[in-house]
Design a protein around this motif. Sequence first.
Motif, PDB file in Angstrom:
ATOM      1  N   VAL A   1      42.136  34.199  57.947  1.00 31.92           N
ATOM      2  CA  VAL A   1      41.956  32.990  57.143  1.00 31.92           C
ATOM      3  C   VAL A   1      41.046  33.243  55.945  1.00 31.92           C
ATOM      4  CG1 VAL A   1      41.124  30.602  57.168  1.00 31.92           C
ATOM      5  CG2 VAL A   1      42.373  31.517  59.144  1.00 31.92           C
ATOM      6  N   ALA A   2      39.924  33.905  56.165  1.00 34.65           N
ATOM      7  CA  ALA A   2      38.954  34.131  55.097  1.00 34.65           C
ATOM      8  C   ALA A   2      38.455  35.567  55.174  1.00 34.65           C
ATOM      9  CB  ALA A   2      37.787  33.146  55.213  1.00 34.65           C
ATOM     10  N   ALA A   3      39.013  36.433  54.335  1.00 32.30           N
ATOM     11  CA  ALA A   3      38.682  37.850  54.373  1.00 32.30           C
ATOM     12  C   ALA A   3      37.212  38.103  54.072  1.00 32.30           C
ATOM     13  CB  ALA A   3      39.553  38.629  53.390  1.00 32.30           C
ATOM     14  N   ASP A   4      36.612  37.265  53.204  1.00 28.99           N
ATOM     15  CA  ASP A   4      35.221  37.498  52.825  1.00 28.99           C
ATOM     16  C   ASP A   4      34.235  37.086  53.912  1.00 28.99           C
ATOM     17  OD1 ASP A   4      35.788  34.851  52.540  1.00 28.99           O
ATOM     18  OD2 ASP A   4      35.177  34.695  50.437  1.00 28.99           O
ATOM     19  N   LEU A   5      34.721  36.520  55.012  1.00 29.35           N
ATOM     20  CA  LEU A   5      33.864  36.209  56.146  1.00 29.35           C
ATOM     21  C   LEU A   5      33.861  37.325  57.192  1.00 29.35           C
ATOM     22  CD1 LEU A   5      34.600  32.410  56.734  1.00 29.35           C
ATOM     23  CD2 LEU A   5      32.528  33.445  55.778  1.00 29.35           C
ATOM     24  N   GLY A   6      34.463  38.463  56.858  1.00 25.52           N
ATOM     25  CA  GLY A   6      34.494  39.597  57.765  1.00 25.52           C
ATOM     26  C   GLY A   6      34.040  40.880  57.086  1.00 25.52           C
ATOM     27  N   TYR A   7      33.471  41.779  57.871  1.00 25.88           N
ATOM     28  CA  TYR A   7      32.917  43.046  57.378  1.00 25.88           C
ATOM     29  C   TYR A   7      33.277  44.095  58.409  1.00 25.88           C
ATOM     30  CZ  TYR A   7      29.098  46.055  55.430  1.00 25.88           C
ATOM     31  OH  TYR A   7      28.340  47.070  54.856  1.00 25.88           O
ATOM     32  N   PHE A   8      33.973  45.167  57.990  1.00 24.39           N
ATOM     33  CA  PHE A   8      34.482  46.156  58.931  1.00 24.39           C
ATOM     34  C   PHE A   8      33.779  47.487  58.728  1.00 24.39           C
ATOM     35  CE2 PHE A   8      37.618  49.225  60.589  1.00 24.39           C
ATOM     36  CZ  PHE A   8      37.849  48.666  61.832  1.00 24.39           C
ATOM     37  N   MET A   9      33.324  48.069  59.848  1.00 24.67           N
ATOM     38  CA  MET A   9      32.657  49.368  59.816  1.00 24.67           C
ATOM     39  C   MET A   9      33.537  50.361  60.572  1.00 24.67           C
ATOM     40  SD  MET A   9      28.714  48.131  60.539  1.00 24.67           S
ATOM     41  CE  MET A   9      28.049  49.782  60.288  1.00 24.67           C
ATOM     42  N   SER A  10      34.064  51.341  59.858  1.00 25.75           N
ATOM     43  CA  SER A  10      34.989  52.319  60.430  1.00 25.75           C
ATOM     44  C   SER A  10      34.255  53.596  60.805  1.00 25.75           C
ATOM     45  CB  SER A  10      36.092  52.630  59.413  1.00 25.75           C
ATOM     46  OG  SER A  10      36.953  53.633  59.891  1.00 25.75           O
ATOM     47  N   GLY A  11      34.650  54.198  61.929  1.00 25.42           N
ATOM     48  CA  GLY A  11      34.044  55.454  62.351  1.00 25.42           C
ATOM     49  C   GLY A  11      32.553  55.368  62.523  1.00 25.42           C
ATOM     50  N   VAL A  12      32.103  54.395  63.323  1.00 28.17           N
ATOM     51  CA  VAL A  12      30.672  54.141  63.470  1.00 28.17           C
ATOM     52  C   VAL A  12      29.981  55.273  64.225  1.00 28.17           C
ATOM     53  CG1 VAL A  12      28.969  52.510  64.372  1.00 28.17           C
ATOM     54  CG2 VAL A  12      31.095  51.668  63.376  1.00 28.17           C
ATOM     55  N   VAL A  13      30.693  55.900  65.150  1.00 23.72           N
ATOM     56  CA  VAL A  13      30.132  57.029  65.905  1.00 23.72           C
ATOM     57  C   VAL A  13      31.159  58.155  65.925  1.00 23.72           C
ATOM     58  CG1 VAL A  13      28.750  55.504  67.379  1.00 23.72           C
ATOM     59  CG2 VAL A  13      31.039  56.189  68.118  1.00 23.72           C
ATOM     60  N   VAL A  14      30.717  59.315  66.370  1.00 23.78           N
ATOM     61  CA  VAL A  14      31.631  60.441  66.529  1.00 23.78           C
ATOM     62  C   VAL A  14      31.814  60.711  68.015  1.00 23.78           C
ATOM     63  CG1 VAL A  14      31.106  61.505  64.337  1.00 23.78           C
ATOM     64  CG2 VAL A  14      29.722  62.085  66.324  1.00 23.78           C
TER      65      VAL A  14
ATOM     66  N   SER B   1      43.908  56.347  75.646  1.00 25.24           N
ATOM     67  CA  SER B   1      43.034  56.074  74.501  1.00 25.24           C
ATOM     68  C   SER B   1      42.526  54.644  74.591  1.00 25.24           C
ATOM     69  CB  SER B   1      43.778  56.274  73.170  1.00 25.24           C
ATOM     70  OG  SER B   1      44.790  55.290  73.005  1.00 25.24           O
ATOM     71  N   PHE B   2      41.310  54.426  74.060  1.00 29.57           N
ATOM     72  CA  PHE B   2      40.788  53.074  73.954  1.00 29.57           C
ATOM     73  C   PHE B   2      41.560  52.326  72.871  1.00 29.57           C
ATOM     74  CE2 PHE B   2      37.010  55.066  75.897  1.00 29.57           C
ATOM     75  CZ  PHE B   2      36.754  54.138  76.899  1.00 29.57           C
ATOM     76  N   LEU B   3      41.766  51.047  73.079  1.00 28.95           N
ATOM     77  CA  LEU B   3      42.560  50.268  72.134  1.00 28.95           C
ATOM     78  C   LEU B   3      41.814  50.047  70.824  1.00 28.95           C
ATOM     79  CD1 LEU B   3      44.057  47.534  74.501  1.00 28.95           C
ATOM     80  CD2 LEU B   3      45.005  49.757  73.887  1.00 28.95           C
ATOM     81  N   GLN B   4      40.500  49.848  70.874  1.00 26.69           N
ATOM     82  CA  GLN B   4      39.753  49.471  69.677  1.00 26.69           C
ATOM     83  C   GLN B   4      39.180  50.661  68.903  1.00 26.69           C
ATOM     84  OE1 GLN B   4      39.834  47.553  72.324  1.00 26.69           O
ATOM     85  NE2 GLN B   4      40.542  45.640  71.427  1.00 26.69           N
ATOM     86  N   GLY B   5      39.038  51.813  69.508  1.00 27.75           N
ATOM     87  CA  GLY B   5      38.516  52.961  68.789  1.00 27.75           C
ATOM     88  C   GLY B   5      37.029  52.846  68.491  1.00 27.75           C
ATOM     89  N   LYS B   6      36.544  53.697  67.595  1.00 24.68           N
ATOM     90  CA  LYS B   6      35.113  53.813  67.327  1.00 24.68           C
ATOM     91  C   LYS B   6      34.711  52.987  66.101  1.00 24.68           C
ATOM     92  CE  LYS B   6      35.189  58.471  69.298  1.00 24.68           C
ATOM     93  NZ  LYS B   6      34.962  59.927  69.062  1.00 24.68           N
ATOM     94  N   HIS B   7      35.058  51.717  66.130  1.00 18.58           N
ATOM     95  CA  HIS B   7      34.840  50.860  64.968  1.00 18.58           C
ATOM     96  C   HIS B   7      34.049  49.611  65.374  1.00 18.58           C
ATOM     97  CE1 HIS B   7      37.819  53.558  63.471  1.00 18.58           C
ATOM     98  NE2 HIS B   7      38.795  53.014  64.170  1.00 18.58           N
ATOM     99  N   LEU B   8      33.630  48.857  64.349  1.00 19.54           N
ATOM    100  CA  LEU B   8      32.874  47.617  64.569  1.00 19.54           C
ATOM    101  C   LEU B   8      33.270  46.592  63.516  1.00 19.54           C
ATOM    102  CD1 LEU B   8      29.148  47.135  65.430  1.00 19.54           C
ATOM    103  CD2 LEU B   8      30.042  46.039  63.369  1.00 19.54           C
TER     104      LEU B   8
ATOM    105  N   ILE C   1      30.082  39.802  66.626  1.00 18.33           N
ATOM    106  CA  ILE C   1      30.314  41.238  66.473  1.00 18.33           C
ATOM    107  C   ILE C   1      31.306  41.693  67.540  1.00 18.33           C
ATOM    108  CG2 ILE C   1      29.277  43.541  66.704  1.00 18.33           C
ATOM    109  CD1 ILE C   1      26.712  42.445  65.530  1.00 18.33           C
ATOM    110  N   VAL C   2      32.260  42.517  67.123  1.00 20.24           N
ATOM    111  CA  VAL C   2      33.176  43.177  68.050  1.00 20.24           C
ATOM    112  C   VAL C   2      33.051  44.673  67.819  1.00 20.24           C
ATOM    113  CG1 VAL C   2      35.546  43.394  68.875  1.00 20.24           C
ATOM    114  CG2 VAL C   2      34.777  41.232  67.873  1.00 20.24           C
ATOM    115  N   MET C   3      32.816  45.426  68.887  1.00 20.06           N
ATOM    116  CA  MET C   3      32.715  46.880  68.740  1.00 20.06           C
ATOM    117  C   MET C   3      33.449  47.572  69.879  1.00 20.06           C
ATOM    118  SD  MET C   3      28.738  47.650  69.920  1.00 20.06           S
ATOM    119  CE  MET C   3      28.029  46.268  69.037  1.00 20.06           C
ATOM    120  N   GLY C   4      34.045  48.719  69.578  1.00 18.61           N
ATOM    121  CA  GLY C   4      34.690  49.505  70.611  1.00 18.61           C
ATOM    122  C   GLY C   4      33.692  50.000  71.638  1.00 18.61           C
ATOM    123  N   TYR C   5      34.184  50.297  72.831  1.00 15.94           N
ATOM    124  CA  TYR C   5      33.291  50.707  73.912  1.00 15.94           C
ATOM    125  C   TYR C   5      32.490  51.952  73.543  1.00 15.94           C
ATOM    126  CZ  TYR C   5      31.588  52.605  78.287  1.00 15.94           C
ATOM    127  OH  TYR C   5      30.777  53.122  79.258  1.00 15.94           O
ATOM    128  N   GLN C   6      33.098  52.899  72.829  1.00 16.45           N
ATOM    129  CA  GLN C   6      32.403  54.130  72.470  1.00 16.45           C
ATOM    130  C   GLN C   6      31.252  53.863  71.505  1.00 16.45           C
ATOM    131  OE1 GLN C   6      36.385  55.235  71.652  1.00 16.45           O
ATOM    132  NE2 GLN C   6      36.088  57.287  72.467  1.00 16.45           N
TER     133      GLN C   6
END
Length: 328
Positions: A315-328, A249-256, A185-190
């Motif tokens: 390499v394999a798009a189906d091995l990843g899952y992106f969550m946008s705007g996880v927090v406000v 600004s944070f580089l990764q934003g509010k995503h996971l 899992i990779v998530m922005g600091y916020q």
Amino acid sequence: MREPILKSQPTLADVHIDQALTNISVAYMQSNDTFVASKVFPVIPVDKQTNKYFTFPKEAWFKDEARKRTDGTETAGSGYTVSTDSYSCDVWGFHKDLGAQLRANADAQINLERGAVQFVTQRMLMRQELQWVADYFVGSIWGTTVTGATNFVRWSDYINSDPVEDIENAKETILSTTGFMPNTIVMGYQVWRKLKNHPDIYDRLKGAGGAGPRTITKQQVAAIFEVDNIYVPQGIQATNVEGETAAWSFLQGKHLWIGYVNPSPGMEMPSAGYTFHWTGISGGLGSAIAIDSYEIRTLKTIRYEAEMAFDNKLVAADLGYFMSGVVV
């Protein structure tokens, strides 16, 4: 009664001349530990700037084609096709010049050469991290992309959100279509800031007596989510034009992002992504960032130049899952 005449005494300015300290200086250099570009996906050193690698169809590995064999007959058989994909390592570079007049007038306490190397190195780390964000940490490119407040309750809503169930949904989505359980899992600091203080996380870490932990670590949350690694990059970027009011600004934003990263990359080993590093950029030394210095006689300057060459390959798009705007 006459006041006594005070004799003139030396002042602080008389006995001390301000000089630059030799044991401290101030520069806002971000540590490599704040970046994740070289940590999340396996780094594949390559000796050619461009090349190809083999790919195999996913479906071929999940079919049930074995059949009963009667005496004197052949076994059932099948096969699979082989394709190729390619990588191309772009070369990035940045330099800083130290002029002859600057070098001649610099105080002895200032190590101009070391400062120049650190400066160009920091620029390359920033570029590598920003490119990682642009290539990997965005929606629509992965097998599944969901958006906070539309597809799930944002985790900053402590009453109604359910981070554990959201992660379980992501894991099941990937597992059900690939056969691989997400492990990273990779998530922005916020996002991390809100998550580690979420009541659901705190409650799961309570001891038998009901007392919760004083601090919550990434390792503890990784155990709750049942993944091997959680990365929380903390890199920031100055977004203002030089000379204008500073803006950050944070580089990764509010995503996971959650997905499967192969811990032992190799032939026929799937992974959501690979990062190809061209080792030739450093003259065969294999360094990710090559630093060189040389004199430009016509300008009477010494140039410190950094280069790196890489390709962030999804390499394999189906091995990843992106969550946008996880927090406000």
